[in-house]
Design a protein around this motif. Structure first.
Motif, mmCIF file in Angstrom:
data_model
loop_
_atom_site.group_PDB
_atom_site.id
_atom_site.type_symbol
_atom_site.label_atom_id
_atom_site.label_comp_id
_atom_site.label_asym_id
_atom_site.label_seq_id
_atom_site.Cartn_x
_atom_site.Cartn_y
_atom_site.Cartn_z
ATOM 1 N N SER A 43 0.835 -1.190 0.000
ATOM 2 C CA SER A 43 0.000 0.000 0.000
ATOM 3 C C SER A 43 0.873 1.245 0.000
ATOM 4 O O SER A 43 2.065 1.197 0.327
ATOM 5 C CB SER A 43 -0.912 0.001 1.230
ATOM 6 O OG SER A 43 -0.146 0.171 2.416
ATOM 7 N N GLU A 44 0.282 2.381 -0.350
ATOM 8 C CA GLU A 44 1.028 3.637 -0.319
ATOM 9 C C GLU A 44 1.483 3.955 1.097
ATOM 10 O O GLU A 44 2.551 4.527 1.311
ATOM 11 C CB GLU A 44 0.153 4.773 -0.861
ATOM 12 C CG GLU A 44 -0.126 4.678 -2.345
ATOM 13 C CD GLU A 44 -0.878 5.889 -2.856
ATOM 14 O OE1 GLU A 44 -1.041 6.850 -2.066
ATOM 15 O OE2 GLU A 44 -1.300 5.877 -4.016
ATOM 16 N N ARG A 45 0.674 3.569 2.078
ATOM 17 C CA ARG A 45 1.005 3.859 3.468
ATOM 18 C C ARG A 45 2.285 3.160 3.916
ATOM 19 O O ARG A 45 2.999 3.646 4.797
ATOM 20 C CB ARG A 45 -0.159 3.429 4.375
ATOM 21 C CG ARG A 45 0.033 3.820 5.829
ATOM 22 C CD ARG A 45 -1.215 3.551 6.638
ATOM 23 N NE ARG A 45 -1.576 2.146 6.665
ATOM 24 C CZ ARG A 45 -2.598 1.652 7.363
ATOM 25 N NH1 ARG A 45 -3.379 2.467 8.052
ATOM 26 N NH2 ARG A 45 -2.855 0.365 7.344
ATOM 27 N N ASP A 252 0.080 -3.876 5.513
ATOM 28 C CA ASP A 252 0.407 -2.844 4.535
ATOM 29 C C ASP A 252 1.168 -3.384 3.330
ATOM 30 O O ASP A 252 1.304 -2.693 2.324
ATOM 31 C CB ASP A 252 1.238 -1.735 5.186
ATOM 32 C CG ASP A 252 0.396 -0.867 6.105
ATOM 33 O OD1 ASP A 252 -0.836 -0.844 5.923
ATOM 34 O OD2 ASP A 252 0.965 -0.228 7.011
#
Length: 273
Positions: A43-45, A252
């Motif tokens: 994920s971008e996170r 994530d």
């Protein structure tokens, strides 16, 4: 990232050493398995743009002398602007008969020691007595839980008995070594490898053997309600305990682990004293 490697060790320790009774006294087979790691998704996170690595797991010992595990998990993590090299090295000893478990985990970042956890646990009455030496001395008592090999034996027994879902508790020295975790496991029906499964060939003599598809999730012991797992893993488990085709989900990001090399060792006889 230290938690990532510890989580992977916990899963392998719980699934990689139970073997068919024919493997020798105690039903445990010594082996060394090497896995190539790659990033499946992130994920971008997470801030992760790429990740590659290698995981090596080696098991030995016997029911009489106790079981030893040597585990190494090395990854190169790219974040777009820079990269880091992480290296976790774990060794454990477990004596099922005496209810003793000892562990040492050292985590390195860019070849510098970042963290060390060292300790032991012993069955005392209806619980576990834990003694930590590093990073700080600490003694505590926790509720009863399986050690890794005990947990693994339970998994294999459930699979052989045809059970498809169960919950358990495990203590393996993960993270700070001061708590157990709850595991939920889903076991599929035994199946054969497909003709177009290249990874199966790297399992050597096991290439044509049937395996169980397994999915395990690890939860914090004090998690409330329908909380999300800390991490999950899916894999193929052979009758002799070798695992392959790993998918490790850390929330994530998700890693894949493909079996690259497998060495089976001669079993050590268990001679009663």
């Amino acid at each position: 990232m230290r938690m990532l490697a510890i989580a992977s060790f916990a899963v392998l320790a719980a699934t990689s050493v139970q073997a068919a009774p024919a493997a020798g006294a105690g039903g445990l087979a010594a082996h060394r398995a090497v896995y190539d790691l790659s990033l499946k998704e992130a994920s971008e996170r997470s801030g992760i743009s790429g990740m590659v690595g290698r995981m090596v797991y080696e098991f030995g010992g016997s029911a009489c002398e106790g079981y030893t595990v040597s585990f190494r998990f090395v990854t190169e993590i790219s974040t777009g602007e820079d990269s880091r090299l992480t290296d976790q090295q774990t060794t454990t000893f477990e004596d099922i008969r005496k209810g003793i478990f000892r562990f040492v985990t050292r985590s390195f970042v860019d070849q510098k020691l970042d963290h060390e956890v060292r300790g032991s646990a012993e069955v005392k009455g209806d619980g576990l007595s834990v003694a930590l030496e590093r990073p700080d001395k600490l003694a505590l008592d926790i509720s009863m839980a399986h050690f890794p090999t005990e947990h693994m034996i339970e998994l294999i027994d459930k699979a052989r008995d045809g059970e498809r879902f169960y919950e358990s508790r495990i203590y393996d020295g993960s993270d700070a070594g001061d708590k157990a975790m709850i595991t939920t496991t889903i076991l599929g029906e035994k199946q054969k490898a497909g003709k177009n499964d290249p990874e199966a060939k790297r399992a050597g003599e096991l290439a044509d053997d049937a395996y169980w598809p397994v999915s395990m999730s690890y939860f914090e012991e004090n998690a409330e309600g329908d909380g999300l797992p800390v991490y999950s893993i899916a894999f193929k488990l052979y009758e002799n305990g070798v695992t392959r085709d790993l998918t490790m989900d850390y929330g994530d990001f998700v890693l894949e682990g493909q079996l690259a090399q497998l060495d089976m060792y001669e079993p050590q006889p268990c001679v009663e004293q």
